[in-house]
Write a protein that holds these residues in place. Structure first.
Motif, PDB file in Angstrom:
ATOM      1  N   UNK A 206      39.350  47.235  33.820  1.00 54.26           N
ATOM      2  CA  UNK A 206      40.095  48.485  33.989  1.00 54.26           C
ATOM      3  C   UNK A 206      41.542  48.199  34.360  1.00 54.26           C
ATOM      4  N   UNK A 207      41.732  47.224  35.278  1.00 57.11           N
ATOM      5  CA  UNK A 207      43.081  46.888  35.695  1.00 57.11           C
ATOM      6  C   UNK A 207      43.899  46.313  34.523  1.00 57.11           C
ATOM      7  N   UNK A 208      43.277  45.444  33.728  1.00 54.11           N
ATOM      8  CA  UNK A 208      43.972  44.867  32.581  1.00 54.11           C
ATOM      9  C   UNK A 208      44.322  45.947  31.564  1.00 54.11           C
ATOM     10  N   UNK A 209      43.378  46.874  31.342  1.00 48.61           N
ATOM     11  CA  UNK A 209      43.658  47.957  30.400  1.00 48.61           C
ATOM     12  C   UNK A 209      44.799  48.834  30.910  1.00 48.61           C
ATOM     13  N   UNK A 210      44.799  49.107  32.234  1.00 48.75           N
ATOM     14  CA  UNK A 210      45.885  49.915  32.797  1.00 48.75           C
ATOM     15  C   UNK A 210      47.223  49.190  32.687  1.00 48.75           C
ATOM     16  N   UNK A 211      47.243  47.872  32.979  1.00 54.24           N
ATOM     17  CA  UNK A 211      48.493  47.114  32.852  1.00 54.24           C
ATOM     18  C   UNK A 211      48.975  47.097  31.406  1.00 54.24           C
ATOM     19  N   UNK A 212      48.035  46.908  30.490  1.00 53.84           N
ATOM     20  CA  UNK A 212      48.422  46.899  29.080  1.00 53.84           C
ATOM     21  C   UNK A 212      48.980  48.254  28.659  1.00 53.84           C
ATOM     22  N   UNK A 217      53.490  51.719  27.272  1.00 52.33           N
ATOM     23  CA  UNK A 217      54.287  52.927  27.507  1.00 52.33           C
ATOM     24  C   UNK A 217      55.724  52.572  27.856  1.00 52.33           C
ATOM     25  N   UNK A 218      55.894  51.541  28.714  1.00 55.59           N
ATOM     26  CA  UNK A 218      57.248  51.123  29.086  1.00 55.59           C
ATOM     27  C   UNK A 218      58.020  50.611  27.872  1.00 55.59           C
ATOM     28  N   UNK A 219      57.330  49.824  27.061  1.00 54.32           N
ATOM     29  CA  UNK A 219      57.988  49.292  25.861  1.00 54.32           C
ATOM     30  C   UNK A 219      58.379  50.410  24.910  1.00 54.32           C
ATOM     31  N   UNK A 220      57.467  51.375  24.738  1.00 57.49           N
ATOM     32  CA  UNK A 220      57.778  52.490  23.844  1.00 57.49           C
ATOM     33  C   UNK A 220      58.950  53.304  24.386  1.00 57.49           C
ATOM     34  N   UNK A 225      64.639  54.672  24.340  1.00 65.52           N
ATOM     35  CA  UNK A 225      65.927  54.745  25.036  1.00 65.52           C
ATOM     36  C   UNK A 225      66.987  53.927  24.309  1.00 65.52           C
ATOM     37  N   UNK A 226      66.581  52.730  23.839  1.00 68.01           N
ATOM     38  CA  UNK A 226      67.543  51.907  23.107  1.00 68.01           C
ATOM     39  C   UNK A 226      67.995  52.594  21.829  1.00 68.01           C
ATOM     40  N   UNK A 227      67.045  53.257  21.161  1.00 65.08           N
ATOM     41  CA  UNK A 227      67.414  53.952  19.921  1.00 65.08           C
ATOM     42  C   UNK A 227      68.397  55.084  20.227  1.00 65.08           C
ATOM     43  N   UNK A 228      68.086  55.856  21.282  1.00 61.07           N
ATOM     44  CA  UNK A 228      68.972  56.974  21.647  1.00 61.07           C
ATOM     45  C   UNK A 228      70.336  56.442  22.077  1.00 61.07           C
TER      46      UNK A 228
END
Length: 301
Positions: A206-212, A217-220, A225-228
């Motif tokens: 569960x922890x690994x899935x949450x970190x992933x 989400x952060x990468x997206x 943000x970079x695109x904007x």
């Protein structure tokens, strides 16, 4: 007087003989009439019976259902796990002649000893053919019925019928209790350790899935943000380019003002520059138009 003396004893003798020829069978009993040890009559109904006095005897037996508790018996099931078993049987006499022939003059006491041996042998045979878990389970009715049927066949030779058999206690021997409890404790501890390990594994998943998910989400978000930011920079540069194309001098002026604002904004900023530096072109201008810095005087002037 002499006749009276003879009649009275004779009457007493006749009365005694008459009374000795009568016997009574209680409703709770069954009886055999024996003559010189041989069975002459079987009486299974209560009431008054008759026999030949001084020649025939009456032997009474209990006709009710009797109980037989056995002594603690040690058995070994299929898995070699020794158990101590107590049984209780209910039985009754069904064939008086056969019972008399099998027990002789010892009667019910002898029959109970024989029945206990039969019951112990049947219990060992039945419980020795199943694992200990079946013996220790709550539903032992099939096992008790098998013991009853086996004991019934063996007890038929005694003239009795085994009605029911119950296992009243099934425990481990005293010398095996400590070892058994230790083994049970070790099994429970192993099961607990397995559950803890599975819980930790599930928590790690569960922890690994949450970190992933957080990384994704952060990468997206960073990508968006970079695109904007890139689109805004491109739009800003387009505006700057359009302004520079319309009035290069004004564009240079506004860029210099922005540079002044950023350079002089800090409270503790210190800038050491020569007054003739290009940085002060617009500050040296009266009209806000950049003037070329005055040339340095020639040597010797």
């Amino acid at each position: 007087m002499r006749k009276t003396a003879i009649i009275i004893p004779a009457a007493l003798i006749v009365l005694a003989v008459g009374l000795s020829s009568i016997f009574i069978v209680d409703p709770r009993q069954k009886a055999l009439v024996l003559q010189f040890g041989q069975v002459k009559q079987v009486v299974q109904t209560p009431g008054i019976g008759f026999k030949i006095p001084f020649i025939q005897d009456v032997v009474r037996y209990d006709g009710r259902i009797l109980g037989l508790p056995t002594q603690p018996l040690e058995v070994t099931p299929l898995d070699d796990r020794r158990l101590v078993v107590d049984a209780f049987a209910r039985w009754r006499i069904t064939d008086l002649v056969k019972f008399r022939e099998a027990t002789g003059t010892q009667g019910i006491g002898f029959a109970q000893r024989r029945l206990e041996n039969i019951l112990n042998a049947s219990t060992r045979q039945v419980l020795g053919s199943v694992p200990s878990n079946a013996v220790l389970s709550e539903d032992r009715t099939p096992l008790m019925n098998r013991i009853r049927d086996l004991a019934k066949r063996e007890a038929n030779a005694l003239g009795v019928d085994v009605i029911d058999v119950r296992l009243t206690r099934t425990d481990l021997p005293e010398q095996n209790l400590s070892a058994t409890f230790a083994r049970m404790r070790a099994e429970r501890e192993r099961e607990a350790a397995d559950e803890v390990a599975r819980g930790k594994e599930a928590a790690q998943r569960v922890r690994a899935a949450a970190d992933r998910t957080a990384v994704e989400l952060t990468s997206a978000a960073q990508k968006q943000a970079d695109v904007i930011r890139g689109e805004a920079d491109a739009k800003r540069n387009a505006i700057y380019a359009e302004a520079f194309g319309k009035d290069p001098e004004f564009f240079a002026f506004t860029r210099s003002l922005s540079t002044y604002e950023k350079a002089l904004k800090g409270d503790n900023s210190t800038i050491v520059l020569t007054p003739r530096s290009e940085f002060f072109n617009y500050l040296n201008s009266d009209m806000g138009v950049a003037k070329p810095a005055p040339a340095a005087p020639a040597a010797g002037q």
